[in-house]
Design an enzyme around this catalytic site. Structure first.
Site, PDB file in Angstrom:
ATOM      1  N   HIS A  66     -39.779  73.101 -40.213  1.00 60.12           N
ATOM      2  CA  HIS A  66     -39.770  73.589 -38.840  1.00 60.12           C
ATOM      3  C   HIS A  66     -39.241  75.016 -38.786  1.00 60.12           C
ATOM      4  CE1 HIS A  66     -40.673  69.839 -36.636  1.00 60.12           C
ATOM      5  NE2 HIS A  66     -40.109  69.251 -37.673  1.00 60.12           N
ATOM      6  N   GLU A 123     -34.939  73.825 -40.620  1.00 62.62           N
ATOM      7  CA  GLU A 123     -35.269  74.860 -39.652  1.00 62.62           C
ATOM      8  C   GLU A 123     -35.135  76.177 -40.406  1.00 62.62           C
ATOM      9  OE1 GLU A 123     -36.318  74.501 -36.676  1.00 62.62           O
ATOM     10  OE2 GLU A 123     -35.684  72.525 -35.972  1.00 62.62           O
TER      11      GLU A 123
END
Length: 322
Positions: free
Chosen positions: A204, A286
């Site tokens: 992500h 992330e």
């Protein structure tokens, strides 16, 4: 990710951290992550590291369910992609031999470029064990329009190529237009479970405020509720996440997040269906904040995305080889 699909709640505004993250590299990686990075650098093998930071779902959000859909435009990355298109999409074709022969890795590219065309499907509620959430979300994008879903797919393709060269069998939860949307977060977990993956990683990029930057790896909390039971995989997942964080930092130069994780680059959460429903070691990463101009410059660079894939790959290899 503009927070990982339905798996993420909207991030709460908060002041960017300063202090240790603005000085030497050692100060960038306090506690467990610094110890691990030094240990890896001198050749140690080690096991699971403690000291993973924790954060509330609101504080560590990276994918806003309420974010406006991002069309699959290549705005913002076309120049870089023209210079470095990266590996092409395709089915897994493991090498005949290599250190990871016999190992299965599932890569979960966050969101799907086609999600914005299927709002009713992705807004459907699914059971994540602790509660119910949307099937998926569109993800976030840079201010210039480069979508998270396209970023995650590009890094996933690069990562697949690197792992296959090591002999691993690699499976993706989706490959852009197959399926044309989703899959839902519960199905993403089931894909890893069905494959009996030795490791699974969901890729992500965050969608936080300008000035909030850096990467963080999300670890599954120990959850035992409804259809979720992460107790057997919480420890191995922490080991996997810690190794990925250390290698990602070293290969990309991207600092640990200055807004979640207390500078460790590690966050533990219990509200993500992709982790709650997993029965195999799994983490989310992330890779940076798409809404921060400094991070966006990296995320839209094909050369940097290759470094990101390399860092994640080395962390996975380290975990699988013990």
């Amino acid at each position: 990710m503009s927070y990982v699909g339905p798996d993420f709640d909207p991030p709460q505004p908060r002041r960017p951290r300063r202090g240790p993250l603005t000085v030497a590299l050692a100060a960038l990686v306090p506690g467990a992550l610094l110890g691990w990075l030094v240990y890896e650098t001198v050749g140690g093998s080690g096991g699971s590291s403690g000291g993973a930071g924790s954060a509330s779902p609101a504080a560590s959000s990276s994918v806003r369910a309420s974010a406006p859909p991002a069309a699959p435009s290549r705005t913002g990355d076309s120049t870089h992609d023209a210079k470095d298109p990266g590996p092409a999409a395709g089915s897994s074709a493991p090498a005949a031999s290599g250190p990871l022969k016999g190992k299965v890795v599932v890569i979960d590219p966050g969101h799907n470029p086609g999600n914005f065309q299927h709002p009713s499907e992705i807004n459907r509620q699914v059971d994540i064990g602790t509660n119910r959430k949307e099937c998926d979300t569109t993800g976030t994008s840079t201010n210039s329009g480069y979508p998270e879903a396209r970023f995650t797919l590009d890094v996933a393709h690069r990562l697949r190529t690197l792992l296959e060269r090591q002999g691993a069998t690699v499976k993706l939860t989706h490959d852009g237009d197959s399926p044309p949307w989703g899959p839902c977060v519960d199905e993403r977990a089931r894909i890893g479970n069905t494959a009996r993956a030795d490791a699974a990683v969901s890729i992500h990029a965050d969608g936080s405020a300008q000035g909030n930057r850096g990467f963080h790896v999300i670890l599954p909390a120990s959850v035992h509720a409804g259809g979720a039971d992460t107790r057997p995989i919480a420890g191995p997942s922490e080991d996997l996440g810690t190794r990925i964080a250390g290698r990602f930092l070293r290969l990309t130069g991207e600092p640990p997040s200055n807004y979640v994780g207390d500078g460790t680059g590690l966050v533990t959460r219990k509200d993500l269906g992709g982790l709650n429903l997993s029965t195999v070691p799994k983490v989310f990463i992330e890779c940076g904040n798409m809404r921060d101009t400094k991070d966006a410059a990296l995320l839209t660079s094909g050369a940097w995305r290759q470094k990101a894939a390399q860092g994640i790959s080395e962390g996975i290899v380290s975990f699988l080889r013990g």
